[in-house]
Design an enzyme around this catalytic site. Structure first.
Site, PDB file in Angstrom:
ATOM      1  N   HIS A 291      -6.034  -5.990   3.463  1.00 29.28           N
ATOM      2  CA  HIS A 291      -5.082  -4.892   3.618  1.00 29.28           C
ATOM      3  C   HIS A 291      -4.587  -4.834   5.056  1.00 29.28           C
ATOM      4  O   HIS A 291      -5.376  -4.630   5.982  1.00 29.28           O
ATOM      5  CB  HIS A 291      -5.761  -3.570   3.246  1.00 29.28           C
ATOM      6  CG  HIS A 291      -6.096  -3.460   1.788  1.00 29.28           C
ATOM      7  ND1 HIS A 291      -5.449  -2.584   0.944  1.00 29.28           N
ATOM      8  CD2 HIS A 291      -7.003  -4.122   1.024  1.00 29.28           C
ATOM      9  CE1 HIS A 291      -5.964  -2.704  -0.275  1.00 29.28           C
ATOM     10  NE2 HIS A 291      -6.895  -3.632  -0.251  1.00 29.28           N
TER      11      HIS A 291
ATOM     12  N   GLN B 183      -5.302  -0.574  -4.452  1.00 28.77           N
ATOM     13  CA  GLN B 183      -5.984  -1.665  -5.153  1.00 28.77           C
ATOM     14  C   GLN B 183      -6.757  -1.167  -6.368  1.00 28.77           C
ATOM     15  O   GLN B 183      -6.810  -1.850  -7.406  1.00 28.77           O
ATOM     16  CB  GLN B 183      -6.915  -2.400  -4.190  1.00 28.77           C
ATOM     17  CG  GLN B 183      -7.580  -3.617  -4.807  1.00 28.77           C
ATOM     18  CD  GLN B 183      -8.384  -4.411  -3.799  1.00 28.77           C
ATOM     19  OE1 GLN B 183      -8.097  -4.386  -2.601  1.00 28.77           O
ATOM     20  NE2 GLN B 183      -9.396  -5.111  -4.260  1.00 28.77           N
TER      21      GLN B 183
ATOM     22  N   CYS C  96       0.850  -1.190   0.000  1.00 32.54           N
ATOM     23  CA  CYS C  96       0.000   0.000   0.000  1.00 32.54           C
ATOM     24  C   CYS C  96       0.889   1.244   0.000  1.00 32.54           C
ATOM     25  O   CYS C  96       1.804   1.363   0.814  1.00 32.54           O
ATOM     26  CB  CYS C  96      -0.894  -0.029   1.233  1.00 32.54           C
ATOM     27  SG  CYS C  96      -1.688   1.533   1.620  1.00 32.54           S
ATOM     28  N   GLU C  97       0.616   2.162  -0.906  1.00 36.38           N
ATOM     29  CA  GLU C  97       1.466   3.351  -0.998  1.00 36.38           C
ATOM     30  C   GLU C  97       1.237   4.340   0.138  1.00 36.38           C
ATOM     31  O   GLU C  97       2.044   5.240   0.344  1.00 36.38           O
ATOM     32  CB  GLU C  97       1.259   4.049  -2.341  1.00 36.38           C
ATOM     33  CG  GLU C  97      -0.086   4.702  -2.533  1.00 36.38           C
ATOM     34  CD  GLU C  97      -0.212   5.390  -3.888  1.00 36.38           C
ATOM     35  OE1 GLU C  97      -0.899   6.416  -3.945  1.00 36.38           O
ATOM     36  OE2 GLU C  97       0.391   4.919  -4.867  1.00 36.38           O
ATOM     37  N   HIS C  98       0.156   4.176   0.896  1.00 32.91           N
ATOM     38  CA  HIS C  98      -0.140   5.116   1.978  1.00 32.91           C
ATOM     39  C   HIS C  98       0.648   4.808   3.250  1.00 32.91           C
ATOM     40  O   HIS C  98       1.068   5.724   3.956  1.00 32.91           O
ATOM     41  CB  HIS C  98      -1.644   5.108   2.288  1.00 32.91           C
ATOM     42  CG  HIS C  98      -2.483   5.521   1.122  1.00 32.91           C
ATOM     43  ND1 HIS C  98      -3.711   4.970   0.835  1.00 32.91           N
ATOM     44  CD2 HIS C  98      -2.245   6.439   0.137  1.00 32.91           C
ATOM     45  CE1 HIS C  98      -4.207   5.520  -0.254  1.00 32.91           C
ATOM     46  NE2 HIS C  98      -3.344   6.415  -0.697  1.00 32.91           N
ATOM     47  N   HIS C  99       0.821   3.517   3.553  1.00 33.18           N
ATOM     48  CA  HIS C  99       1.519   3.138   4.779  1.00 33.18           C
ATOM     49  C   HIS C  99       2.683   2.185   4.522  1.00 33.18           C
ATOM     50  O   HIS C  99       3.382   1.801   5.467  1.00 33.18           O
ATOM     51  CB  HIS C  99       0.551   2.475   5.768  1.00 33.18           C
ATOM     52  CG  HIS C  99      -0.624   3.325   6.117  1.00 33.18           C
ATOM     53  ND1 HIS C  99      -1.861   3.206   5.507  1.00 33.18           N
ATOM     54  CD2 HIS C  99      -0.749   4.357   6.997  1.00 33.18           C
ATOM     55  CE1 HIS C  99      -2.694   4.089   6.004  1.00 33.18           C
ATOM     56  NE2 HIS C  99      -2.048   4.807   6.909  1.00 33.18           N
TER      57      HIS C  99
ATOM     58  N   CYS D  69      -2.983  -2.524   6.412  1.00 35.42           N
ATOM     59  CA  CYS D  69      -3.162  -1.196   7.008  1.00 35.42           C
ATOM     60  C   CYS D  69      -4.513  -1.086   7.721  1.00 35.42           C
ATOM     61  O   CYS D  69      -4.682  -0.245   8.604  1.00 35.42           O
ATOM     62  CB  CYS D  69      -3.011  -0.097   5.963  1.00 35.42           C
ATOM     63  SG  CYS D  69      -4.166  -0.211   4.590  1.00 35.42           S
TER      64      CYS D  69
END
Length: 198
Positions: A156, A128, A87-90, A158
């Protein structure tokens, strides 16, 4: 594997990544010279470079290298394609299965190439929704089939390890092009991926 000859040692970025991972471990309050952590920056750097190795590969070239002329014009499905992404956020993992179908329009493609395309896009910092679109568009633009469909189901970390901490939640995304815009064709695909033929 995307490429059986993938050699992580060939990337000069590894040394720079090691320095940064060493700093991160130290900032977290750990002793970077502790026995269990001495080689962790090196291992983490190689793991991160491998897990983002999709940036180095052209997914369209994978498909073009295994396209064959064929008059078959019925649905071709490859389901339960396992994938792992970040995941690019976390920068935490998300993982699951992709189900892909296409209806050939003069060309078929080697079946193993569809999972390889999924791997190329999954091995990038992702969300995703984008992963779903990228795989769908790559197959559609390269093979130019009568139709393409994809469904991705994923868990996920996260959401499971932090934040709302929901252990049993799953996310489903989908995309449809061409003939799969028709409800009858789409429903046939969805029915087939939901069923067990064994």
């Amino acid at each position: 594997m995307i490429n059986d000859n993938f050699d992580i040692e060939n990337f000069p970025i590894i040394e720079s990544l090691q320095t940064n991972f060493t700093d991160v471990i130290s900032l977290l309050g750990e002793d970077v010279d502790r026995e269990g952590l001495i080689k962790t920056p090196e291992r983490a750097s190689k793991a991160m470079k491998f897990l983002t190795s999709g940036y180095e590969i052209d997914p369209a070239a994978i498909l073009k290298g295994a396209m064959f002329k064929e008059d078959y014009k019925e649905m071709v499905i490859v389901k339960d394609i396992e994938f792992y992404s970040l995941c690019e956020h976390h920068m935490l993992p998300f993982f699951g299965k992709a189900h892909i179908a296409y209806i050939p329009n003069g060309h078929i493609v080697g079946l193993s190439k569809l999972p390889r395309v999924v791997d190329v896009f999954a091995r990038r910092l992702q969300v995703q929704e984008r992963l779903t679109d990228q795989v769908l568009n790559c197959i559609s633009d390269t093979l130019k089939p009568l139709g393409v469909a994809i469904v991705i189901e994923a868990s996920h970390m996260c959401m499971m390890m932090r934040g709302v901490q929901k252990q049993n939640s799953a996310t489903t995304t989908s995309g449809f092009r061409g003939a799969f815009k028709e409800m009858k064709t789409r429903n046939e695909f969805l029915k087939l991926i939901a069923s067990s033929l064994s």
